[in-house]
Design a protein around this motif. Structure first.
Motif, PDB file in Angstrom:
ATOM      1  N   CYS A 135      38.868  46.423  37.545  1.00  0.00           N
ATOM      2  CA  CYS A 135      39.868  47.480  37.757  1.00  0.00           C
ATOM      3  C   CYS A 135      40.796  47.185  38.919  1.00  0.00           C
ATOM      4  CB  CYS A 135      39.237  48.868  37.783  1.00  0.00           C
ATOM      5  SG  CYS A 135      38.826  49.577  39.359  1.00  0.00           S
ATOM      6  N   HIS A 188      41.774  53.542  41.808  1.00  0.00           N
ATOM      7  CA  HIS A 188      40.765  52.540  41.461  1.00  0.00           C
ATOM      8  C   HIS A 188      39.386  53.188  41.363  1.00  0.00           C
ATOM      9  CE1 HIS A 188      43.073  48.762  43.005  1.00  0.00           C
ATOM     10  NE2 HIS A 188      43.926  49.736  42.780  1.00  0.00           N
ATOM     11  N   SER A 195      43.505  54.365  32.138  1.00  0.00           N
ATOM     12  CA  SER A 195      44.062  53.020  32.085  1.00  0.00           C
ATOM     13  C   SER A 195      44.296  52.553  30.653  1.00  0.00           C
ATOM     14  CB  SER A 195      43.149  52.040  32.812  1.00  0.00           C
ATOM     15  OG  SER A 195      41.810  52.339  32.595  1.00  0.00           O
ATOM     16  N   SER A 205      42.009  54.331  36.871  1.00  0.00           N
ATOM     17  CA  SER A 205      41.463  53.043  36.457  1.00  0.00           C
ATOM     18  C   SER A 205      39.964  53.204  36.213  1.00  0.00           C
ATOM     19  CB  SER A 205      41.728  51.991  37.530  1.00  0.00           C
ATOM     20  OG  SER A 205      43.124  51.760  37.596  1.00  0.00           O
ATOM     21  N   TYR A 223      43.422  44.848  37.116  1.00  0.00           N
ATOM     22  CA  TYR A 223      44.340  45.483  36.149  1.00  0.00           C
ATOM     23  C   TYR A 223      45.187  46.565  36.817  1.00  0.00           C
ATOM     24  CZ  TYR A 223      41.260  49.492  34.618  1.00  0.00           C
ATOM     25  OH  TYR A 223      40.509  50.626  34.523  1.00  0.00           O
ATOM     26  N   SER A 224      44.647  47.160  37.914  1.00  0.00           N
ATOM     27  CA  SER A 224      45.453  48.120  38.659  1.00  0.00           C
ATOM     28  C   SER A 224      46.655  47.425  39.301  1.00  0.00           C
ATOM     29  CB  SER A 224      44.615  48.802  39.735  1.00  0.00           C
ATOM     30  OG  SER A 224      43.561  49.529  39.143  1.00  0.00           O
ATOM     31  N   SER A 255      33.206  47.676  38.400  1.00  0.00           N
ATOM     32  CA  SER A 255      33.642  47.313  37.041  1.00  0.00           C
ATOM     33  C   SER A 255      34.274  45.923  37.015  1.00  0.00           C
ATOM     34  CB  SER A 255      34.609  48.358  36.493  1.00  0.00           C
ATOM     35  OG  SER A 255      35.854  48.218  37.099  1.00  0.00           O
ATOM     36  N   GLY A 263      36.131  52.691  34.844  1.00  0.00           N
ATOM     37  CA  GLY A 263      35.216  51.555  34.861  1.00  0.00           C
ATOM     38  C   GLY A 263      34.634  51.263  33.488  1.00  0.00           C
TER      39      GLY A 263
END
Lengths: 660, 286
Positions: A410, A393, A361, A501, A413-414, A407, A503
């Motif tokens: 994620c 993820h 990521s 993605s 932001y994913s 996390s 963590g």
């Protein structure tokens, strides 16, 4: 005991705590029992002793001269010991002529049988009465407080904390180990869910903090040693040699331009681009002062080159520069040291490091960034635009083999990635998730927006990423194998590019930082707050606060909130010129001290010293935390502790034993 | 040094050449490899699914014999045996009640087991104890450039074994590389060979075999090297069948890793049991 205190007049107050105590403990019997104890002048009961009328009972009896010391039998002293000490003081007595008996957490809440509960309550009341009879009036010590603050870590949480403290007129030292402040947020392209450009909202803050007269940024520096105590910390900071004079440098960048060695993988761009040996991590760096990377510099290897020095118009390059030690004295410390992204090579089945088009990521953030390696274009390693992109993820999160914790960022932001991939390439996007966790403000809306955009959501943890095809459609693609748990089948989905993605983990050296500042960690390794709900930015070490992802995974809004919160906490502390210390410290009876020094090595706070002239141990009182280790160890009884001296404790024990 | 290994049923049957080649290779490296005396079946899947306690007692009996004989590391060439034998210690922690039953059965046989025996794969022992340097020193360059797909199968490291290597072991590759043998980038190396499904659910079992062979064949390998007799048998015995079934020639020699090592050491085909292979490996011996 009568010899010491004459005839103490003790008031005992038994609290019902509504039905919390009264349901199990026979209050009437307990009060009658209390009245029968020696030196008890008054014994009363009340529904809620902590209420104003309850406290008033105590105050009135003191004012009337009926009593001169107080016992309250109620909840845990953690809740209301302070309340009743205050009431004792209000009634005109010394607040330490008070003893608390816990008959709720230790009795009514944990005992089924009413008779047993009443018996135990009696024992505890008898103990408290005997102990308070020996209590002595004590004064709280006042120590002066330094009004400057130290912030360790210059990411968004640290920057925010620095700005709050500086705006309140406090001097702030902001220590950052990298050449520039900015932290992880500086690497991001857009921020969720609003899609603000991260740099556009971060860099003004960086500039502000850089220019603020109350902030001194110590970049490329690390804290080496911490001593002292709340209000008076002494901190040694190592300022690593930049080989560039910070006073002379104007940040013109000629050295960077002229440096002939431009093949060092850029840390900031996750190794996707190369930088020169003398460099600034990114164009908006604060401070705008380059660093010469000694490891890779030819001059340091064989004395040749020196191009940067030759061309610098201000003669600021100084190859002779050495690390410097700076000593600071501060009243409060805020730790905002951030996180480490999970290392994706630890899950070999996802192929990171083996397949060029499996990226992390953070790499993808750089790829999305207009100033990044691809100028903001989403492309595969061979330059082609991907047609199908997968986003995995929970890589290294929510997984018993790596990190059990979520996390927290994620999912969001994913989703942001999915939107940006779609926007920039028109590619089909697959999100592989375990659960969608979009709990922040405006986050659920963003999730719905992505569903409307046609992103595929597959619920299931990805089993593996492979480049070995099983059917012709998979030839030449990466394939994600995943159990789609919503339809109950195993799917193989051919894709061109896969984003892992990853963590958040504690920084690699977070344990060292903890030891330095005396902070504990929770099971996941992040810094432990004093209370998860009510003291989220305090730690068990007074005067040391935490903010941002070093305390646990969090997104930008939460980090900012903690930065501001920690700053307010620190401000409340250093704003007072003095602070009061609890008088439960140790004390030395010098005549009894044999000078054996047993206690000195045992003190965890270095509060004991040996006086060579008088051959006795002396206590540095502000350093003493009242742990009692030295008192227990002292073979001659020379060390005693206020509020906990031997006679008081023994009398309390007798109270428990003889009551029944 | 003297090592003791647990042959299980395979090394006395289809995997006879595995035992022969391992013994020869260990000998070539100045170590003795002897079978565990009076061993019995490990109690594998079929029995395990009918009576777990009895099956585990069978496994535990082998461990008990090893313990009595003072064996610390019991080398277990068959990865299926390895899983079952490891289960004894694993279940001792996780299912103490079941283990009480097992130990009760053992007592009826006049045996006890204290849990002191470690199960190790002979590959692991070569890598960890004998060491790459010693192995490299024994190399004769006979197989330089020989392309091998290192195939560990699913049970080599799972569910027990070296955690960090669970999904991507590399010991065989490292060993071969040191000897000048060329391990290829075989991404299917821990995929299941189909196990007993090649007998029971043919469609699934044979497809698994096909994919593994196809993956190796496409990498132009001279042989596949395995660490498990069941894998070796599955990959070797069904080659003609899957080739015609899926319409692609996936025939390729399948050997034990120990046979590859033995050939490199210059041991004779007979010592290594090469004559027992269905698909002979072609080696350009210099």
């Amino acid at each position: 005991m009568t010899q010491q205190n004459g005839h103490p007049k003790i008031g005992v107050y038994v609290c019902h705590c509504g039905i919390n105590i009264a349901d199990k403990v026979d209050i009437e019997q307990l009060v009658a029992f209390a009245s029968s104890l020696p030196f008890v002048a008054v014994a009363r009961e009340y529904k809620f002793m902590c209420s104003d009328p309850g406290q008033e009972l105590i105050e009135q009896d003191l004012r009337d001269g009926l009593i001169d010391r107080v016992v309250v039998a109620a909840c845990s002293p953690l809740m209301h010991e302070g309340t009743f000490r205050h009431a004792t003081e209000e009634g005109g007595a010394n607040p330490f002529l008070y003893q608390h008996a816990n008959i709720r957490e230790h009795v009514s809440w944990v005992t089924q049988d009413g008779k047993l509960a009443t018996d135990k309550a009696k024992a505890l009341v008898a103990a408290a009465v005997r102990r308070v009879a020996l209590a002595e009036p004590l004064e709280r010590k006042r120590v002066p407080i330094k009004d400057e603050a130290l912030i360790v870590g210059g990411g968004i949480a640290g920057i925010e904390a620095a700005l709050v403290l500086a705006s309140a007129g406090r001097k702030v030292y902001l220590v950052e180990r990298e050449p520039s402040i900015g932290g992880h947020m500086a690497m991001f392209d857009k921020t969720f869910p609003t899609l603000d450009c991260a740099a556009c909202i971060l860099t003004p803050k960086m500039v502000q903090v850089g220019q603020h007269p109350n902030v001194e940024i110590l970049s490329y520096s690390e804290v080496e040693e911490v001593s002292g105590y709340v209000g008076n910390f002494k901190v040694r900071v190592r300022r690593k040699a930049r080989y560039i004079d910070e006073e002379l440098c104007t940040g013109c960048g000629v050295c960077i331009e002229k440096c002939p060695w431009k093949n060092v993988p850029s840390e900031f761009d996750q190794g996707l681009t190369e930088r020169s040996v003398v460099y600034m991590p990114f164009p908006q760096a604060v401070p705008r002062i380059p660093v010469i990377d000694r490891e890779n510099c030819v001059y340091f290897k064989n004395g040749k080159c020196g191009a940067c020095k030759k061309f610098c118009p201000r003669d600021a390059v100084d190859f002779e520069q050495e690390d410097r030690i700076v000593e600071l004295e501060v009243g409060a410390v805020i730790l905002s040291t951030g996180f480490k992204p999970f290392d994706a090579t630890r899950i070999p089945l996802y192929g990171y490091g083996r397949f060029p088009n499996v990226i992390t990521s953070l790499e993808f953030e750089r790829m999305l960034n207009a100033a990044g390696p691809t100028g903001g274009n989403v492309v595969m390693k061979d330059g082609r635009v991907p047609r199908r992109v997968g986003i995995v993820h929970c890589v290294g999160s929510r997984n018993q083999n790596y990190n059990a914790h979520c996390s927290t960022v994620c999912c969001m932001y994913s989703l942001k990635f999915a939107h940006l991939v779609h926007e920039r390439t028109g590619a089909e996007v697959y999100n592989f998730y375990i659960d969608m966790r979009t709990a922040g403000k405006g986050y659920e809306d963003f999730y719905h927006r992505l569903m409307a955009e046609g992103t595929h959501f597959v619920r299931g943890r990805v089993a593996e990423v492979t480049d070995v095809p099983q059917v012709p459609e998979e030839e030449g693609h990466l394939v994600v194998q995943v159990e789609d748990t919503l339809i109950g089948v195993v799917r193989r989905i051919p894709l061109d590019m896969i984003i892992l993605s990853v963590g958040m983990e504690p920084q690699a050296d977070s344990a060292d930082v903890r030891r330095l500042f005396g902070v504990s960690a929770s099971a996941d390794g992040f810094f432990l707050e004093k209370h998860p709900k009510l003291a989220p930015t305090s730690t068990l070490t007074d005067g040391v606060f935490v903010a941002g992802a070093c305390q646990g995974p969090k997104d930008i809004p939460a980090s900012v909130a903690q930065g501001q919160g920690a700053a307010a906490q620190a401000l409340a502390l250093i704003d007072g010129a003095f602070m009061e210390l609890e008088p439960n410290t140790a004390y030395v009876t010098e005549e009894l001290c044999s000078g054996c020094k047993t206690c000195i090595g045992l003190c965890p706070y270095n509060a004991l010293e040996f006086n060579e002239e008088r051959k006795v141990v002396v206590l540095n009182e502000p350093l003493c935390k009242g742990c009692g280790t030295c008192v227990a160890a002292c073979p001659s009884g020379a060390l005693q502790q206020h509020l906990f001296n031997d006679e008081q404790i023994l009398e309390e024990i007798r109270g428990v034993l003889v009551s029944g | 040094m003297k090592y003791t290994y647990y042959p299980g049923c395979s090394l006395k049957g289809t995997g006879r050449n595995y035992g022969e080649s391992l013994t020869a290779v260990y000998r070539a490296l100045d170590h003795d490899l002897e079978p565990l005396a009076d061993f019995n079946c490990c109690g594998f899947i079929a029995y395990m699914s009918i009576d777990q306690a009895q099956a585990l007692a069978l496994a535990a009996r082998n461990l008990s014999l090893a313990e009595q004989g003072g064996v610390k590391d019991l080398l277990t060439p068959c990865t299926a045996c390895q899983v079952v034998l490891n289960r004894v210690d694993d279940f001792r922690v996780r299912y103490p009640k079941l283990m009480d039953q097992v130990l009760g059965t053992m007592r009826e046989w006049g045996l006890e087991y204290r849990g002191t025996v470690k199960i190790k794969h002979p590959l692991e022992v070569l890598y960890d104890d004998v060491g790459i340097e010693a192995i490299k020193a024994r190399g004769q360059g006979k197989l330089s450039g020989f392309r091998v797909a290192c195939y560990y199968g699913c049970l080599y490291n799972r569910p027990h074994g070296i955690t960090e290597e669970r999904f991507f072991p590399t010991r065989m590759e490292e060993m071969f590389s040191a000897l000048g043998i060329e391990p290829v980038d075989y991404h299917l190396k821990t995929k299941c060979c189909g196990g007993s499904l090649s007998n029971t659910v043919e469609a699934v079992g044979l497809h698994s075999i096909f994919l593994l062979l196809q993956g190796a064949k496409r990498l132009n390998v001279d042989a596949i090297a395995t660490t498990c007799p069941l894998c070796q048998f599955n990959l070797e015995a069904y080659q003609d069948r899957v080739s015609s079934m899926f319409g692609e020639d996936v025939r390729v020699p399948v050997m034990y890793f120990s046979q590859v090592l033995g050939m490199e050491f210059g041991l004779s085909g007979e010592q290594l049991g090469l004559q027992r292979l269905f698909v002979p490996a072609k080696v350009a011996t210099a």
